[in-house]
Design an enzyme around this catalytic site. Structure first.
Site, PDB file in Angstrom:
ATOM      1  N   HIS A 219       0.809  -1.216   0.000  1.00  0.00           N
ATOM      2  CA  HIS A 219       0.000   0.000   0.000  1.00  0.00           C
ATOM      3  C   HIS A 219       0.843   1.268   0.000  1.00  0.00           C
ATOM      4  O   HIS A 219       0.585   2.155  -0.813  1.00  0.00           O
ATOM      5  CB  HIS A 219      -1.069   0.029   1.084  1.00  0.00           C
ATOM      6  CG  HIS A 219      -2.045   1.131   0.747  1.00  0.00           C
ATOM      7  ND1 HIS A 219      -3.036   0.988  -0.198  1.00  0.00           N
ATOM      8  CD2 HIS A 219      -2.095   2.423   1.134  1.00  0.00           C
ATOM      9  CE1 HIS A 219      -3.662   2.130  -0.364  1.00  0.00           C
ATOM     10  NE2 HIS A 219      -3.124   3.025   0.428  1.00  0.00           N
ATOM     11  N   PHE A 376      -7.930   1.237  -9.579  1.00  0.00           N
ATOM     12  CA  PHE A 376      -6.525   1.604  -9.781  1.00  0.00           C
ATOM     13  C   PHE A 376      -6.220   2.122 -11.180  1.00  0.00           C
ATOM     14  O   PHE A 376      -5.163   2.681 -11.400  1.00  0.00           O
ATOM     15  CB  PHE A 376      -5.552   0.520  -9.294  1.00  0.00           C
ATOM     16  CG  PHE A 376      -5.573  -0.808  -9.961  1.00  0.00           C
ATOM     17  CD1 PHE A 376      -5.082  -0.977 -11.230  1.00  0.00           C
ATOM     18  CD2 PHE A 376      -6.040  -1.924  -9.275  1.00  0.00           C
ATOM     19  CE1 PHE A 376      -5.061  -2.221 -11.826  1.00  0.00           C
ATOM     20  CE2 PHE A 376      -6.029  -3.174  -9.861  1.00  0.00           C
ATOM     21  CZ  PHE A 376      -5.536  -3.323 -11.143  1.00  0.00           C
ATOM     22  N   ARG A 438     -11.890 -10.042 -10.986  1.00  0.00           N
ATOM     23  CA  ARG A 438     -10.707  -9.451 -11.608  1.00  0.00           C
ATOM     24  C   ARG A 438      -9.779 -10.580 -12.039  1.00  0.00           C
ATOM     25  O   ARG A 438     -10.047 -11.740 -11.734  1.00  0.00           O
ATOM     26  CB  ARG A 438     -10.011  -8.478 -10.633  1.00  0.00           C
ATOM     27  CG  ARG A 438      -9.416  -9.152  -9.416  1.00  0.00           C
ATOM     28  CD  ARG A 438      -8.840  -8.168  -8.400  1.00  0.00           C
ATOM     29  NE  ARG A 438      -7.590  -7.580  -8.851  1.00  0.00           N
ATOM     30  CZ  ARG A 438      -6.675  -7.014  -8.043  1.00  0.00           C
ATOM     31  NH1 ARG A 438      -6.890  -6.974  -6.716  1.00  0.00           N
ATOM     32  NH2 ARG A 438      -5.578  -6.491  -8.504  1.00  0.00           N
TER      33      ARG A 438
END
Ligand code: HAS
Length: 567
Positions: A219, A376, A438
């Protein structure tokens, strides 16, 4: 500042080399969207298998392109702001390690020996050359920070004892200090677990522990990408709109808040993972909301700076001033504004979806779905990529001494990119709510009418996301034309390191944002407090399943499966 010889070569190649790789990364992205929409029904393209392509797409775009650009941009910015030359031996070594590391990792990925995605989750295992390549890239990227910029900053401080450290320099130092801290857990993961297993020195690893170490790094990594964009927004964008940075102290505060909140939040990627205690996940969720704070500060400070600039140009009224911003200006360097504003628009969506991801209970709805990929592509694929592309073009023109060529193409590129990824983001978010996964080759499954798994209700959003992807790639092609035309054009002035630096409108005398020691102390304490228990859970008392390595394309030495489950 004039630039020549080896320094110019290093700076230019740190921009051009990753950009050439990015072309492959973007092409493979196009393959992903077309395959997911069922337009391409194949398990590979150009001899590259689907997951191999996904690994290359993620690793090139998010790790290689970003790291090279950030080092090149920071090198140039430090030279410019401190008025000092780069230390060439350090820079050559850094350059060499980064290039060799990238080539090693590329070899492993291109030959199918490292189909582990950019998160390299165990038990997926790559060939050792992939891990060694990543290590070399990272070590190379850190050398300038320790051996070049830090001594230069200290020397500058001695010569200017009462002056404030320039904001851009402070931004670079915070970015790289953060980079150094976040590297520690992933270095432990690679050097003590992944690499030994890949080499056959260890037989098994603990997936929960290695993933926890990965997200300890994973992160804060996103803020390593984001902070250089923020440096541009704070120190350059105001000048492009004819104004000044609204508040110097607010900008510094934002960087310092990133320092303390970027790292202790990794468990928000692991809410669904067993073996980690719920209370610590919740603690990381709270801190994740805190790390959104400096971005909110940035939204207001950047908007206020744009308003100030637009009003200097005659903008009036509550909203009328927006019309005075240089959206399509070809005058001087103002074309660069288009990259920032389109990035900001995308980042509004990236921010909102990030906060949805961060919410403990909402995350259960979206985790591992297309929603995350939507998120993202508006953060790292949005503001970060657009600002990096715009600045790459700007720097190439300055370093070569050429004018930006095909300015019309360069101006349209970010608008097409923004429209494409906005469509992509909305379609992927809705698809995520529908349950679309995904990281799945849907062309051979859910969007293939011949397949037993066919889901016609998922098709429309996948097709809209493919349309978005195609529009963005058209934008990228326009950018590429302008980039190479500028790189190869005839020089018309001396090569230089230059940036459109802004002044501050308010330089508030806030001592706390100039004294870094308390911030570093809070950072260390917060990381230690937030991670001791999750690491203890993962290493000692959680689900401690030792797993053997897995790689379908090369045999990993393995004696026998050892599984040990403890409470
Ligand atoms: Fe994230 C997953 C939460 C920011 C990247 N994130 C990811 C992944 C990536 C990524 C790559 O909590 C996938 C990892 C994987 O492969 O599994 N993220 C957040 C939060 C933020 C956030 C709370 N992410 C980023 C940034 C990234 C990035 C920045 C890259 C650069 N993210 C998560 C979570 C997950 C996650 C969970 C895990 C999900 C899961 O379950 O797997 C915050 O930092 C966001 C704060 C941002 C704002 C926006 C401020 C708005 C600004 C624009 C202003 C605009 C103006 C112009 C002024 C609060 C600054 C307006 C102009 C007009 C004309 C309107």
């Amino acid at each position: 500042m004039r630039v020549q010889g080896a320094t110019r070569f290093i700076l230019l190649s740190e921009i051009v080399f990753p950009f050439v790789l990015l072309i492959l990364g973007v092409l493979l992205g196009l393959f992903q969207v077309l395959a997911r929409a069922g337009i391409l029904r194949t398990d590979g393209i150009l001899g590259i298998e689907y997951y191999q392509g996904l690994t290359l797409h993620g690793t090139i775009n998010a790790i290689v392109f970003t790291t090279f650009f950030i080092v090149g941009f920071s090198n140039a910015l430090m030279m410019h702001q401190l008025g000092r030359p780069l230390r060439l031996p350090v820079q050559w070594l850094s350059w060499l390690l980064m290039v060799v590391g990238t080539l090693m990792a590329a070899f492993a990925m291109l030959t199918g020996r490292a189909t582990v995605l950019y998160t390299f989750y165990p038990p997926l295992t790559a060939h050792w050359s992939f891990y060694v390549g990543v290590v070399l890239l990272v070590v190379g990227s850190l050398l300038p920070f320790f051996l070049d910029w830090t001594p230069s900053v200290l020397a500058w401080r001695r010569e200017n004892p009462t002056a404030r450290l320039p904001l851009a320099v402070m931004g670079v130092m915070v970015t790289f200090f953060l980079w150094f801290v976040m590297i520690i857990p992933v270095a432990i993961e690679i050097l003590f677990f992944l690499l030994p297993v890949s080499l056959g020195w260890r037989e098994t690893f603990n997936p929960l522990l290695t993933r926890t170490l990965f997200w300890f790094f994973g992160h804060p990594l996103v803020y390593f990408w984001l902070l250089p964009s923020y440096i541009m927004l704070y120190t350059m964008l105001p000048r492009l709109v004819g104004g000044k940075l609204y508040s110097d102290a607010a900008a510094r505060l934002a960087f310092l808040l990133f320092l303390i909140f970027s790292v202790p939040v990794g468990l928000h990627h692991q809410y669904t993972e067993g073996g980690l205690t719920a209370g610590w996940k919740l603690w990381h969720a709270f801190l994740t909301f805190m790390v959104a704070l400096p971005s909110f500060i940035t939204a207001f400070t950047v908007a206020a700076s744009m308003e100030h600039g637009a009003r200097q140009q005659g903008g009036q009224g509550l909203f009328g001033w927006w019309a005075k911003l240089p959206y399509f200006s070809r005058e001087g360097d103002r074309w660069l504004f288009a990259y920032f504003i389109n990035g900001l628009i995308l980042f509004l969506f990236g921010g909102i979806t990030g906060i949805i991801n961060a919410s403990y209970n909402h995350n259960l709805v979206v985790h591992n779905t297309a929603f995350i990929a939507g998120h993202f592509h508006t953060t790292v694929g949005g503001l970060v990529t657009l600002s990096f592309l715009g600045m790459s073009l700007y720097m190439v023109a300055r370093l070569r001494g050429t004018e930006v060529q095909l300015k019309g193409a360069a101006l349209w590129a970010p608008y097409l990119w923004m429209i494409g990824f906005l469509l992509f983001e909305i379609a992927m978010s809705v698809a995520g709510f529908q349950g679309v996964p995904r990281r799945t080759n849907m062309g051979l499954s859910y969007t293939d009418p011949q397949s037993d798994l066919y889901r016609p209700d998922w098709l429309m959003n996948m097709q809209i996301s493919a349309l978005g992807g195609v529009i963005a790639v058209i934008g990228f092609v326009l950018f590429m034309l302008s980039f190479f035309a500028t790189l190869l054009a005839r020089p018309v002035r001396e090569p230089a390191v230059e940036f459109p630096m802004s002044e501050a409108l308010h330089e508030e005398p806030v001592a706390l944002v100039h004294n870094y020691r308390p911030w570093v102390a809070v950072m260390v304490l917060l990381i230690a407090f937030s991670y001791w228990a999750p690491l203890y859970d993962a290493a000692v008392r959680g689900i401690k399943a030792e797993s053997p390595a897995y790689n379908e394309r090369f045999p990993v030495p393995l004696k026998e499966l050892q599984t040990e489950v403890r409470r």
